[in-house]
Design a protein around this motif. Structure first.
Motif, short mmCIF file in Angstrom:
data_model
loop_
_atom_site.label_atom_id
_atom_site.label_comp_id
_atom_site.label_asym_id
_atom_site.label_seq_id
_atom_site.Cartn_x
_atom_site.Cartn_y
_atom_site.Cartn_z
N VAL A 130 0.88 -1.38 0.22
CA VAL A 130 -0.14 -0.11 0.28
C VAL A 130 0.49 1.25 0.27
O VAL A 130 2.50 1.38 0.81
N PRO A 131 0.47 2.32 -0.74
CA PRO A 131 1.19 3.40 -1.04
C PRO A 131 1.77 4.21 0.83
O PRO A 131 1.26 4.29 1.86
N GLY A 132 2.67 4.83 1.23
CA GLY A 132 3.51 4.81 1.98
C GLY A 132 4.03 4.15 2.79
O GLY A 132 4.25 3.92 4.01
N GLN A 133 4.13 2.81 2.60
CA GLN A 133 4.73 1.02 3.59
C GLN A 133 6.09 1.39 2.98
O GLN A 133 7.02 2.05 2.36
N ALA A 134 6.41 1.59 4.36
CA ALA A 134 7.71 1.31 3.96
C ALA A 134 8.58 0.35 4.21
O ALA A 134 8.25 -1.03 4.80
N VAL A 135 10.23 0.04 3.16
CA VAL A 135 10.94 -0.54 2.43
C VAL A 135 12.33 -0.55 3.56
O VAL A 135 12.26 0.39 3.58
N PHE A 136 12.41 -1.69 4.19
CA PHE A 136 14.25 -1.51 5.28
C PHE A 136 15.15 -2.12 4.75
O PHE A 136 14.65 -3.17 4.33
N SER A 137 15.85 -1.82 4.89
CA SER A 137 17.10 -2.79 4.53
C SER A 137 17.29 -3.78 5.62
O SER A 137 16.96 -3.86 6.21
N VAL A 138 18.14 -4.93 5.45
CA VAL A 138 18.54 -5.70 6.52
C VAL A 138 19.49 -5.66 8.03
O VAL A 138 18.36 -5.94 8.88
N SER A 139 19.99 -4.80 7.94
CA SER A 139 19.55 -3.54 9.31
C SER A 139 19.27 -3.04 10.46
O SER A 139 19.25 -2.68 11.05
#
Length: 275
Positions: A130-139
């Motif tokens: 969904v819009p605004g969804q956070a995507v992180f690195s493995v750290s």
């Protein structure tokens, strides 16, 4: 009434500031919007501040006491790195999904505008994003926010939040009024050119390389000029030249070194603030 998930957001300050995407605001009516935390608490959105150059929005709430995200480093945005999606349900429960970065954060290709961020991160989308969804690195650092079609890069979001805090809740960027292509150091050596930003017309040819009455035009910038330095920073090996342009303070003169013909000269451009 029932809750409907229209978008997601990520915490940017301990005193209730969130980052999201304009596309994640649904009908955009503040009285209908709430931030739902993982523990089920609801916080009304008190104000929305939009970035004029991207889909990023800052949401002010009365929430407090939350941990703040950090932004991913450049090496975490390279192709093949894992991308961890924080997914949410309308009841506030969260879970994680995994995909991969498909293309490194990089300056856009082709003819670019001096007045818009050009950095992009390619990422494999997950089902139900969904819009605004956070995507992180493995750290655990923030790679970016999903805006429905791509990621708003973390480095762009960092500039947006920095402007917000530095300018009393306003997001303002410098406006120059020219378009350019990047001549990398490698391309310059291969083609016997000067590395930097070559001022050129947009691809569709409908606009001039330097807009009339713009700060760049008033300073004397011309089509065909190659910008080699901005504010003392060399453009010859600038990975993200748009970030250097965006880092200059609106309303403040900046020295721009230009290669024209067979020699160099320095002009002074005073970028205006975005409306």
């Amino acid at each position: 009434g029932s809750k409907k998930l229209v978008g997601a957001a990520v915490v940017m300050s301990a005193d209730g500031l969130f980052l999201s995407s304009k596309l994640g605001l649904g009908d955009g009516k503040l009285e209908t919007l709430r931030v739902v935390m993982a523990d089920g608490r609801l916080f009304p959105i008190e104000s929305v501040t939009s970035d004029p150059l991207s889909n990023a929005v800052l949401l002010r709430t009365s929430a407090s006491g939350f941990s703040v995200v950090s932004f991913a480093s450049a090496d975490e945005t390279s192709a093949g790195q894992r991308a961890i999606w924080l997914s949410l349900e309308a009841n506030g429960q969260s879970y994680f999904l995994t995909s991969f970065v498909s293309s490194s954060e990089m300056a856009g290709t082709g003819v670019l505008s001096s007045d818009a961020p050009a950095r992009t991160i390619g990422v494999q989308a997950v089902n139900g994003a969904v819009p605004g969804q956070a995507v992180f690195s493995v750290s655990g650092s923030l790679l970016g926010l999903w805006d429905g079609t791509s990621l708003i890069a973390g480095s762009v979001l960092k500039e947006v939040t920095s402007s917000y805090f530095a300018r009393a809740g306003k997001v303002i960027h410098p406006v120059y009024g020219f378009s350019y292509v990047v001549i990398s150091a490698v391309a310059a050596e291969q083609n016997k050119l000067t590395p930097g930003l070559r001022v050129t017309k947009p691809a569709d040819g409908k606009l001039p390389a330097v807009l009339a009455n713009s700060p760049a035009a008033k300073a004397g910038l011309q089509e065909g000029d190659i910008i080699t330095k901005v504010g003392g920073t060399s453009m010859s090996n600038a990975g993200f030249p748009d970030s250097i342009l965006m880092a200059q303070a609106p309303g403040m003169p900046v020295a721009v070194e230009v290669y024209r013909g067979l020699g160099s000269l320095t002009i002074t451009i005073t970028p205006t603030p975005t409306p």
